[in-house]
Design a protein around this motif. Structure first.
Motif, short mmCIF file in Angstrom:
data_model
loop_
_atom_site.label_atom_id
_atom_site.label_comp_id
_atom_site.label_asym_id
_atom_site.label_seq_id
_atom_site.Cartn_x
_atom_site.Cartn_y
_atom_site.Cartn_z
N GLY A 90 -48.04 40.56 23.38
CA GLY A 90 -47.09 40.84 22.31
C GLY A 90 -45.71 40.26 22.57
O GLY A 90 -45.11 39.65 21.68
N TRP A 91 -45.21 40.42 23.79
CA TRP A 91 -43.86 39.89 24.03
C TRP A 91 -43.85 38.38 24.16
O TRP A 91 -42.88 37.73 23.77
N ALA A 92 -44.94 37.82 24.67
CA ALA A 92 -44.98 36.35 24.76
C ALA A 92 -44.99 35.73 23.37
O ALA A 92 -44.27 34.77 23.09
N VAL A 93 -45.79 36.30 22.48
CA VAL A 93 -45.83 35.82 21.10
C VAL A 93 -44.50 36.13 20.41
O VAL A 93 -43.97 35.33 19.63
N GLY A 94 -43.94 37.30 20.71
CA GLY A 94 -42.66 37.68 20.12
C GLY A 94 -41.55 36.69 20.42
O GLY A 94 -40.65 36.48 19.60
N LEU A 95 -41.60 36.08 21.59
CA LEU A 95 -40.58 35.08 21.94
C LEU A 95 -40.52 33.96 20.91
O LEU A 95 -39.45 33.43 20.61
N ILE A 144 -54.71 38.55 31.44
CA ILE A 144 -54.84 39.06 30.08
C ILE A 144 -53.76 38.45 29.20
O ILE A 144 -54.03 38.00 28.08
N GLY A 145 -52.54 38.42 29.70
CA GLY A 145 -51.44 37.85 28.94
C GLY A 145 -51.62 36.37 28.65
O GLY A 145 -51.42 35.91 27.52
N THR A 146 -52.05 35.63 29.65
CA THR A 146 -52.26 34.19 29.47
C THR A 146 -53.38 33.92 28.49
O THR A 146 -53.23 33.15 27.53
N MET A 147 -54.50 34.56 28.72
CA MET A 147 -55.66 34.34 27.87
C MET A 147 -55.36 34.75 26.42
O MET A 147 -55.65 34.02 25.48
N GLY A 148 -54.78 35.92 26.25
CA GLY A 148 -54.47 36.40 24.91
C GLY A 148 -53.44 35.55 24.19
O GLY A 148 -53.57 35.28 22.99
N THR A 149 -52.44 35.08 24.93
CA THR A 149 -51.40 34.26 24.31
C THR A 149 -51.97 32.92 23.86
O THR A 149 -51.63 32.44 22.77
N VAL A 150 -52.84 32.34 24.65
CA VAL A 150 -53.47 31.08 24.24
C VAL A 150 -54.32 31.30 22.98
O VAL A 150 -54.25 30.51 22.03
N LEU A 151 -55.09 32.38 22.96
CA LEU A 151 -55.93 32.65 21.79
C LEU A 151 -55.10 32.93 20.54
O LEU A 151 -55.42 32.44 19.45
N VAL A 152 -54.02 33.68 20.69
CA VAL A 152 -53.13 33.93 19.55
C VAL A 152 -52.52 32.62 19.07
O VAL A 152 -52.40 32.38 17.87
#
Length: 104
Positions: free
Chosen positions: A15-20, A65-73
């Motif tokens: 969430g915060w990575a995408v939020g950036l 989890i953050g890396t994988m999820g951010t790439v997929l998003v």
């Protein structure tokens, strides 16, 4: 329970990575506040999970989890490329997360 807390911390990291992306360099107040809130909550939950989980395992899973999820998003929301190599690398990250979970 610590594993669930760690998983939630990883989701908040996504969430915060995408939020950036939405903060426009921290110029937009609402996306910035939500992003900073997600950062704080993610770190807080990681800290709670570390009460019982090994540091190296928990941190690697949290970032995985953050890396994988951010790439997929990025692929689904921002039309980033979904090449075979990118997807294979995500698969390797997932295998690492699963391997760490079962080895702890």
């Amino acid at each position: 329970m610590s594993w669930m807390i760690l998983f939630l911390a990883g989701i908040l990291e996504i969430g915060w990575a995408v939020g950036l992306k939405y903060t426009d360099g921290f110029r937009l107040p609402v996306p910035t506040a939500l992003t900073v809130g997600a950062m704080a909550a993610s770190l807080f939950l990681l800290g709670l999970a570390l009460r019982t989980l090994p540091l190296g395992t928990a941190y690697a899973i949290w970032t995985g989890i953050g890396t994988m999820g951010t790439v997929l998003v990025g692929i689904f929301l921002f039309s980033e490329p979904a090449t075979a190599v990118r997807l294979a690398c995500i698969g390797l990250i997932m295998m690492g997360i699963v391997g760490l979970k079962f080895s702890t």
